[in-house]
Each structure stands twice: as structure tokens, then as C-alpha cells.
Motif scaffolding. Structure first.
Motif, PDB file in Angstrom:
ATOM      1  N   GLY A  71      50.409 120.313  23.420  1.00 28.70           N
ATOM      2  CA  GLY A  71      49.592 119.164  23.087  1.00 28.70           C
ATOM      3  C   GLY A  71      50.336 118.044  22.395  1.00 28.70           C
ATOM      4  N   LYS A  72      51.606 118.231  22.186  1.00 31.56           N
ATOM      5  CA  LYS A  72      52.383 117.245  21.438  1.00 31.56           C
ATOM      6  C   LYS A  72      52.434 115.912  22.174  1.00 31.56           C
ATOM      7  CE  LYS A  72      57.136 116.698  20.624  1.00 31.56           C
ATOM      8  NZ  LYS A  72      58.426 117.284  20.364  1.00 31.56           N
ATOM      9  N   SER A  73      52.766 115.939  23.430  1.00 31.78           N
ATOM     10  CA  SER A  73      52.913 114.685  24.164  1.00 31.78           C
ATOM     11  C   SER A  73      51.567 113.973  24.316  1.00 31.78           C
ATOM     12  CB  SER A  73      53.544 114.937  25.534  1.00 31.78           C
ATOM     13  OG  SER A  73      52.729 115.811  26.287  1.00 31.78           O
ATOM     14  N   MET A 104      50.190 106.554  19.989  1.00 31.56           N
ATOM     15  CA  MET A 104      51.151 105.470  20.147  1.00 31.56           C
ATOM     16  C   MET A 104      50.704 104.362  21.108  1.00 31.56           C
ATOM     17  SD  MET A 104      53.652 106.302  18.188  1.00 31.56           S
ATOM     18  CE  MET A 104      55.391 106.303  18.434  1.00 31.56           C
ATOM     19  N   ALA A 105      49.866 104.667  22.074  1.00 34.53           N
ATOM     20  CA  ALA A 105      49.523 103.700  23.120  1.00 34.53           C
ATOM     21  C   ALA A 105      49.054 102.341  22.590  1.00 34.53           C
ATOM     22  CB  ALA A 105      48.498 104.304  24.066  1.00 34.53           C
ATOM     23  N   PRO A 106      48.088 102.289  21.679  1.00 35.21           N
ATOM     24  CA  PRO A 106      47.605 100.969  21.248  1.00 35.21           C
ATOM     25  C   PRO A 106      48.468 100.285  20.180  1.00 35.21           C
ATOM     26  CG  PRO A 106      46.233 102.692  20.304  1.00 35.21           C
ATOM     27  CD  PRO A 106      47.247 103.362  21.170  1.00 35.21           C
ATOM     28  N   GLU A 156      55.135  98.874  14.954  1.00 38.30           N
ATOM     29  CA  GLU A 156      54.326  99.940  14.373  1.00 38.30           C
ATOM     30  C   GLU A 156      54.798 101.306  14.854  1.00 38.30           C
ATOM     31  OE1 GLU A 156      50.046  97.695  13.748  1.00 38.30           O
ATOM     32  OE2 GLU A 156      50.548  98.456  15.738  1.00 38.30           O
ATOM     33  N   ARG A 157      55.142 101.378  16.122  1.00 40.05           N
ATOM     34  CA  ARG A 157      55.659 102.637  16.670  1.00 40.05           C
ATOM     35  C   ARG A 157      56.956 103.040  15.976  1.00 40.05           C
ATOM     36  NH1 ARG A 157      54.967 101.941  23.198  1.00 40.05           N
ATOM     37  NH2 ARG A 157      52.705 101.636  23.162  1.00 40.05           N
ATOM     38  N   LYS A 158      57.823 102.063  15.783  1.00 43.19           N
ATOM     39  CA  LYS A 158      59.115 102.338  15.139  1.00 43.19           C
ATOM     40  C   LYS A 158      58.901 102.854  13.714  1.00 43.19           C
ATOM     41  CE  LYS A 158      63.640 102.088  15.029  1.00 43.19           C
ATOM     42  NZ  LYS A 158      64.448 103.019  15.782  1.00 43.19           N
ATOM     43  N   LEU A 159      57.997 102.197  12.971  1.00 45.44           N
ATOM     44  CA  LEU A 159      57.696 102.629  11.609  1.00 45.44           C
ATOM     45  C   LEU A 159      57.125 104.041  11.608  1.00 45.44           C
ATOM     46  CD1 LEU A 159      57.417 101.984   8.577  1.00 45.44           C
ATOM     47  CD2 LEU A 159      55.170 101.058   9.089  1.00 45.44           C
ATOM     48  N   LYS A 201      44.856 101.397  10.540  1.00 39.90           N
ATOM     49  CA  LYS A 201      44.662 101.161  11.976  1.00 39.90           C
ATOM     50  C   LYS A 201      44.516 102.489  12.732  1.00 39.90           C
ATOM     51  CE  LYS A 201      46.736  98.629  15.831  1.00 39.90           C
ATOM     52  NZ  LYS A 201      47.835  97.716  16.212  1.00 39.90           N
ATOM     53  N   LEU A 202      45.353 103.462  12.387  1.00 41.00           N
ATOM     54  CA  LEU A 202      45.286 104.766  13.046  1.00 41.00           C
ATOM     55  C   LEU A 202      43.960 105.467  12.756  1.00 41.00           C
ATOM     56  CD1 LEU A 202      48.914 106.036  12.497  1.00 41.00           C
ATOM     57  CD2 LEU A 202      47.866 105.421  14.675  1.00 41.00           C
ATOM     58  N   ARG A 203      43.494 105.364  11.536  1.00 42.99           N
ATOM     59  CA  ARG A 203      42.190 105.946  11.197  1.00 42.99           C
ATOM     60  C   ARG A 203      41.083 105.343  12.040  1.00 42.99           C
ATOM     61  NH1 ARG A 203      42.415 105.727   4.729  1.00 42.99           N
ATOM     62  NH2 ARG A 203      43.698 107.547   4.383  1.00 42.99           N
ATOM     63  N   GLN A 204      41.114 104.015  12.181  1.00 41.61           N
ATOM     64  CA  GLN A 204      40.099 103.339  12.990  1.00 41.61           C
ATOM     65  C   GLN A 204      40.187 103.769  14.449  1.00 41.61           C
ATOM     66  OE1 GLN A 204      41.078  99.272  12.046  1.00 41.61           O
ATOM     67  NE2 GLN A 204      39.753  99.233  10.230  1.00 41.61           N
ATOM     68  N   LEU A 205      41.409 103.873  14.957  1.00 36.48           N
ATOM     69  CA  LEU A 205      41.592 104.310  16.343  1.00 36.48           C
ATOM     70  C   LEU A 205      41.097 105.739  16.545  1.00 36.48           C
ATOM     71  CD1 LEU A 205      45.160 102.896  17.047  1.00 36.48           C
ATOM     72  CD2 LEU A 205      43.041 102.157  18.151  1.00 36.48           C
ATOM     73  N   LEU A 206      41.433 106.613  15.607  1.00 35.11           N
ATOM     74  CA  LEU A 206      40.998 108.008  15.709  1.00 35.11           C
ATOM     75  C   LEU A 206      39.490 108.132  15.569  1.00 35.11           C
ATOM     76  CD1 LEU A 206      43.866 109.743  13.728  1.00 35.11           C
ATOM     77  CD2 LEU A 206      43.472 109.853  16.176  1.00 35.11           C
TER      78      LEU A 206
END
Length: 178
Positions: A113-115, A122-124, A129-132, A167-172
């Protein structure tokens, strides 16, 4: 020192159990001075080990045994508090639990399930942000290392990380609603 220590001179010649019992008020005092208000059993265990080490290594010719015990116990407690502080600074506390779980799975080599999880997270995100995210959570870089890598200030990295977590919390949350 406590009344017990005044009644009976603390000495490395005494049995360890007697020494340990005699220094309990001293240990409590160290806890208060170090602002330890939780995990008492854990820290008492660390203190007991420090008393044991002081008891075994004591040399009466070098000074007071009670001072040596105090210094040893306080030093070990401070070392443990420093380790905790570093851990908390490196690993985000409870607010980033999902990302820390992902990192633990990655470190243990669990690929299931990692990928999929990585793609969904990572998609949005923007490239920066991805680098960080990669540097902090996957590579384990510190704030200073990330700042150097991205040519930013440490304060800027901390702000960006905070915004990224929000942002990640909102996306999740939006994905969970679906």
C-alpha cells in the motif's frame, strides 16, 4: 539534602538498596527542578540506574558521595530529556500521525500500500511541497538541513511545513468524506 541523608551519612559502602531508598527525596527534587510531571516510573527507572552507576563507580577520595549521586542522576535525567526533545523536534507529534505511520512502514520495509498512499498524498501537492514532505518525513532531514537544501530560513521551512500539514489534513478529510 533530606532528613534521612542527615541521619545516616550516604556512603558507597552501604548496600545499594539502602542508598537507593535514601536518595528518593533527592530524585523527587530533581524531577521538580527538571519539570518532570509525567512518566514518573520511566524516569525513576533511569534515576535508579544512575544511582547504581554512581554507587559502583564512587571514589570517596574524589568528593562527597551524595554530590556524585546527585550529579549523576541529574545528568542522566537531562540526557533523557534532551533525547525526547530531539525526537519530538524530528518526528512530528500526534498532529502528523498518518505521516509518521507512513514513515515507520517505509523504514521497516513494508511495501504494501505504500505507493498508493504516496500517490494519494502527493498528487495534489506542488513540487516545493512534495520536496519538503520527502525531505522531512521520508529522508528524515532536520529543519536546518531542509532550510539549507531549499535555500530558505529555518522559520520559513517551519511555516511551510505547518501549511503543508494543514493542507494534507484537509485533503485527507475530503477523501474520507467520499
Amino acid at each position: 539534602m533530606s532528613k534521612q541523608l542527615n541521619k545516616q551519612i550516604l556512603s558507597p559502602e552501604l548496600p545499594f538498596e539502602t542508598v537507593l531508598e535514601s536518595v528518593q527525596p533527592m530524585i523527587t527534587s530533581i524531577f521538580l527542578k527538571c519539570h518532570i510531571y509525567k512518566d514518573f516510573e520511566y524516569y525513576r527507572h533511569i534515576a535508579a540506574i544512575a544511582v547504581w552507576e554512581a554507587w559502583k563507580k564512587a571514589d570517596p577520595a574524589k568528593g562527597l558521595f551524595s554530590s556524585y549521586v546527585y550529579t549523576t542522576v541529574r545528568g542522566e535525567i537531562m540526557k533523557e530529556l534532551t533525547k525526547e526533545k530531539r525526537f519530538e523536534a524530528h518526528f512530528a507529534p500526534m498532529d502528523d500521525e498518518l505521516l509518521n505511520v507512513y514513515r515507520i512502514h517505509e523504514e521497516q520495509g513494508q511495501q504494501q500500500g505504500k505507493s498508493i498512499l504516496l500517490e494519494n498524498i502527493m498528487a495534489p501537492l506542488k513540487i516545493e511541497e512534495r520536496k519538503l514532505l520527502e525531505l522531512f518525513y521520508l529522508e528524515g532531514y532536520s529543519y536546518a538541513e531542509i532550510a539549507s537544501e531549499l535555500q530558505l530560513s529555518v522559520a520559513a521551512v517551519k511555516k511551510r511545513r505547518l501549511r503543508l500539514v494543514i493542507k494534507l489534513r484537509q485533503l485527507l478529510a475530503s477523501k474520507q468524506e467520499r
